[in-house]
Structures are given as structure tokens and as C-alpha cells.
Design a protein around this motif. Sequence first.
Motif, short mmCIF file in Angstrom:
data_model
loop_
_atom_site.label_atom_id
_atom_site.label_comp_id
_atom_site.label_asym_id
_atom_site.label_seq_id
_atom_site.Cartn_x
_atom_site.Cartn_y
_atom_site.Cartn_z
N ASN A 8 0.87 -1.17 0.00
CA ASN A 8 0.00 0.00 0.00
C ASN A 8 0.91 1.22 0.00
OD1 ASN A 8 -1.69 2.13 0.56
ND2 ASN A 8 -2.51 1.28 2.45
N ARG A 9 0.97 1.95 -1.09
CA ARG A 9 1.95 3.01 -1.29
C ARG A 9 1.64 4.31 -0.53
NH1 ARG A 9 6.45 1.12 -2.72
NH2 ARG A 9 7.00 2.89 -3.96
N ALA A 10 0.71 4.25 0.41
CA ALA A 10 0.37 5.44 1.19
C ALA A 10 1.46 5.74 2.22
CB ALA A 10 -0.96 5.24 1.90
N TRP A 11 1.59 7.01 2.59
CA TRP A 11 2.51 7.41 3.65
C TRP A 11 1.81 7.24 4.98
CZ3 TRP A 11 7.52 8.54 2.85
CH2 TRP A 11 7.93 8.87 1.56
N LYS A 12 2.47 6.56 5.92
CA LYS A 12 1.90 6.35 7.25
C LYS A 12 2.89 6.81 8.30
CE LYS A 12 -1.27 2.83 6.04
NZ LYS A 12 -2.13 1.83 6.48
N ARG A 13 2.36 7.48 9.33
CA ARG A 13 3.21 7.93 10.43
C ARG A 13 3.61 6.70 11.25
NH1 ARG A 13 5.33 12.10 12.29
NH2 ARG A 13 5.57 12.64 14.46
N ARG A 14 4.90 6.60 11.53
CA ARG A 14 5.45 5.50 12.32
C ARG A 14 6.40 6.06 13.37
NH1 ARG A 14 1.76 2.17 11.00
NH2 ARG A 14 1.94 1.08 9.02
N LEU A 15 6.52 5.32 14.47
CA LEU A 15 7.53 5.61 15.48
C LEU A 15 8.75 4.77 15.15
CD1 LEU A 15 5.34 5.55 18.70
CD2 LEU A 15 6.14 7.54 17.44
N PHE A 16 9.93 5.36 15.17
CA PHE A 16 11.16 4.65 14.82
C PHE A 16 12.11 4.64 16.00
CE2 PHE A 16 9.41 5.77 10.76
CZ PHE A 16 9.77 4.72 9.92
N ILE A 17 12.80 3.50 16.16
CA ILE A 17 13.80 3.35 17.21
C ILE A 17 15.01 2.64 16.61
CG2 ILE A 17 14.34 2.27 19.43
CD1 ILE A 17 11.34 2.36 20.07
N LEU A 18 16.20 3.20 16.84
CA LEU A 18 17.44 2.56 16.42
C LEU A 18 17.92 1.64 17.53
CD1 LEU A 18 19.18 5.64 14.85
CD2 LEU A 18 18.63 3.54 13.64
N VAL A 19 18.11 0.37 17.21
CA VAL A 19 18.58 -0.57 18.22
C VAL A 19 19.35 -1.73 17.56
CG1 VAL A 19 16.39 -1.86 18.25
CG2 VAL A 19 17.89 -1.96 20.22
N SER A 20 20.53 -1.99 18.07
CA SER A 20 21.35 -3.15 17.65
C SER A 20 21.48 -3.28 16.14
CB SER A 20 20.76 -4.45 18.21
OG SER A 20 20.75 -4.40 19.61
N GLY A 21 21.79 -2.19 15.47
CA GLY A 21 22.01 -2.24 14.03
C GLY A 21 20.75 -2.33 13.20
#
Length: 135
Positions: A8-21
Motif C-alpha cells: 500500500n503506497r500510502a505514507w503512514k506515520r510511524r515511530l522509529f527506534i534505532l537498536v542493535s544495528g
Amino acid sequence: LYKRGFVNRAWKRRLFILVSGNLCYFTADDGAKHMRGRIPLARATVAYVPTDDTTHTFQIITPYVCEQPRTDGSLGTRARLTARAQRWVARVHTGSARERTYLLRAETRAEMEQWMAAIDQEKQAAAEAGVGDEA
């Protein structure tokens, strides 16, 4: 950040977290209770995507990664694979794997630059620690 869907090519708001590569992402409206996916960063490339409008878009390109076959012919933690999936895995192991491109969009240029720098730092830290280099 916003993530553009793969199917689904729609833009969706997401929460991102960087962890262990990895760059892990969660549904934004449930308080990060359910991880939607992860982007392995070990062999990824990160680049700005120039656009005609005022969006602040960048991409992360990763090679497709799948489980390595065991000596008994099974595929590790993957239980039963469909015939189509088995053919895809065979293509991957014969060197015809494709890349996956993740498109991410920030609300400001500064936010985009901060995320790109943080992702590069996480990649470097993971590489130095030998994390995520299994494929």
C-alpha cells in the motif's frame, strides 16, 4: 517520521527506534506496543531523495535477507514455506537477490538530516561490534 508502504503506497506515520544495528518501526497511534517491522542497517545505504515539492524524503536501501538453509535442507526458524516462497529463496541463494527500498519522510529538513546522521552512526557502531552482518 512517515514511511511509505511497500504494498500500500500510502505514507503512514510511524515511530522509529534505532537498536542493535536495526531501525525498528511501530504503529504511531498505539504507543509503540506493536512493532510493524525492522530495517537491517548492516549493509544498507542511506540517501537523500530530491523531490519537486517541500517533502524531506530519504531512502534506505537494503539487500533482501533470508534465512540460511540448514544442513538438513530446512530454513531455520521459517516453518513451512509455500512453493513460491521456496523458489524465491532458491533465487536468493543463487545470487539473484533484489534490493528493498524504504522511503521515509520527515516534517523538516533538520529532522531528516538528524535521522540520516543517527542511522549512519548506528550502522558504524553495529559494523564495529559485528552486529547484523550475518547475511
